[in-house]
Motif scaffolding. Sequence first.
Motif, PDB file in Angstrom:
ATOM      1  N   THR A  91      23.905  39.769  51.252  1.00  0.00           N
ATOM      2  CA  THR A  91      24.775  40.651  52.036  1.00  0.00           C
ATOM      3  C   THR A  91      24.615  42.126  51.701  1.00  0.00           C
ATOM      4  OG1 THR A  91      26.601  40.486  50.448  1.00  0.00           O
ATOM      5  CG2 THR A  91      26.520  38.837  52.226  1.00  0.00           C
ATOM      6  N   GLY A  92      24.073  42.424  50.525  1.00  0.00           N
ATOM      7  CA  GLY A  92      23.993  43.813  50.092  1.00  0.00           C
ATOM      8  C   GLY A  92      25.286  44.349  49.516  1.00  0.00           C
ATOM      9  N   LEU A  93      26.285  43.488  49.301  1.00  0.00           N
ATOM     10  CA  LEU A  93      27.557  43.936  48.738  1.00  0.00           C
ATOM     11  C   LEU A  93      27.371  44.373  47.284  1.00  0.00           C
ATOM     12  CD1 LEU A  93      30.091  41.226  50.017  1.00  0.00           C
ATOM     13  CD2 LEU A  93      30.031  43.637  50.674  1.00  0.00           C
ATOM     14  N   ASN A  94      27.934  45.519  46.950  1.00  0.00           N
ATOM     15  CA  ASN A  94      27.908  45.995  45.566  1.00  0.00           C
ATOM     16  C   ASN A  94      29.178  45.548  44.851  1.00  0.00           C
ATOM     17  OD1 ASN A  94      27.091  47.322  43.247  1.00  0.00           O
ATOM     18  ND2 ASN A  94      27.978  49.278  43.894  1.00  0.00           N
ATOM     19  N   ILE A  95      29.387  44.234  44.830  1.00  0.00           N
ATOM     20  CA  ILE A  95      30.578  43.629  44.236  1.00  0.00           C
ATOM     21  C   ILE A  95      30.115  42.491  43.339  1.00  0.00           C
ATOM     22  CG2 ILE A  95      32.689  42.316  44.700  1.00  0.00           C
ATOM     23  CD1 ILE A  95      32.840  43.769  47.408  1.00  0.00           C
ATOM     24  N   ARG A  96      30.565  42.483  42.094  1.00  0.00           N
ATOM     25  CA  ARG A  96      30.131  41.456  41.147  1.00  0.00           C
ATOM     26  C   ARG A  96      30.739  40.086  41.444  1.00  0.00           C
ATOM     27  NH1 ARG A  96      25.807  42.530  37.671  1.00  0.00           N
ATOM     28  NH2 ARG A  96      25.768  44.778  37.288  1.00  0.00           N
ATOM     29  N   ASP A  97      32.031  40.079  41.773  1.00  0.00           N
ATOM     30  CA  ASP A  97      32.724  38.800  42.003  1.00  0.00           C
ATOM     31  C   ASP A  97      33.023  38.664  43.500  1.00  0.00           C
ATOM     32  OD1 ASP A  97      34.086  36.440  41.835  1.00  0.00           O
ATOM     33  OD2 ASP A  97      35.467  37.097  40.268  1.00  0.00           O
ATOM     34  N   THR A  98      32.018  38.243  44.243  1.00  0.00           N
ATOM     35  CA  THR A  98      32.133  38.216  45.708  1.00  0.00           C
ATOM     36  C   THR A  98      33.033  37.099  46.221  1.00  0.00           C
ATOM     37  OG1 THR A  98      30.109  36.899  45.818  1.00  0.00           O
ATOM     38  CG2 THR A  98      29.879  39.282  46.055  1.00  0.00           C
ATOM     39  N   THR A  99      33.269  36.062  45.408  1.00  0.00           N
ATOM     40  CA  THR A  99      34.093  34.935  45.860  1.00  0.00           C
ATOM     41  C   THR A  99      35.513  34.989  45.292  1.00  0.00           C
ATOM     42  OG1 THR A  99      33.309  33.508  44.059  1.00  0.00           O
ATOM     43  CG2 THR A  99      32.080  33.436  46.134  1.00  0.00           C
ATOM     44  N   ALA A 100      35.863  36.075  44.608  1.00  0.00           N
ATOM     45  CA  ALA A 100      37.191  36.184  43.996  1.00  0.00           C
ATOM     46  C   ALA A 100      38.295  36.043  45.028  1.00  0.00           C
ATOM     47  CB  ALA A 100      37.325  37.516  43.264  1.00  0.00           C
TER      48      ALA A 100
END
Length: 249
Positions: free
Chosen positions: A153-162
């Motif tokens: 996705t290119g998301l700059n988020i470590r915990d994408t499923t939080a």
Amino acid sequence: MRPDSVVIIPTYNERENIENIIRSVLNLKQPFNILIIDDGSPDGTADIVKRLMTDEFKDRLFLIERAGKLGLGTAYITGFKWAIKEQYDYIFEMDADFSHNPNDLPRLYEACAVDGYDVAIGSRYISGVNVVNWPMGRVLMSYYASKYVRLMTGLNIRDTTAGFKCYRRRVLETIELDKIRFKGYAFQIEMKFTAVKCGFKIKEVPVIFINRELGVSKMNSGIFGEAVFGVIRLRLDSWFRKFPQYKEA
């Protein structure tokens, strides 16, 4: 005066946890209201909530009952629409089983209300791997699933499923909630992805995730599979979709 924040907690068969989680949230020094979305729990979860609403927590505890298991995503969408209608400024997602520590709610609130972010995520992976009492296989599955989502996705988020989050109301008013399609853990990914595409600022706040001690986990292979394949659809669909952008009044 009514609190400016509401914590949405979806439930299905959480009678072992529901009273304790409600008391833990409502007894915090910082005031929060709670909305329970119960999907027809046959174990009497909703009856416990109704008793607490009548006996102790009138005007701070609310309940929406739905007929059967309709999915985590649809429960939250129902709660979001209710919270928008009630004009809460800060709207939280939280599990009922104490895997999310109620004491972290003020920290998520501060990230939005004080630091100026639009979404605050209680992140298990922003400062290492902060998970307690999970089997190693599940830790690895979750950690690498997040890395996979970031790659796709290119998301700059470590915990994408939080699933422990605080939204400013304007985020949920801008996102086209009726276009959110996923019901399981992919719902959490889709909400973050859509918020970023709509131009909102997200902050990850480090938390320690503790596996439930009471009750039964709702995770299954179908939910995990939806997350794995759903991110491909998210990325492809985003190439052809115009996302609404929030504009300051």
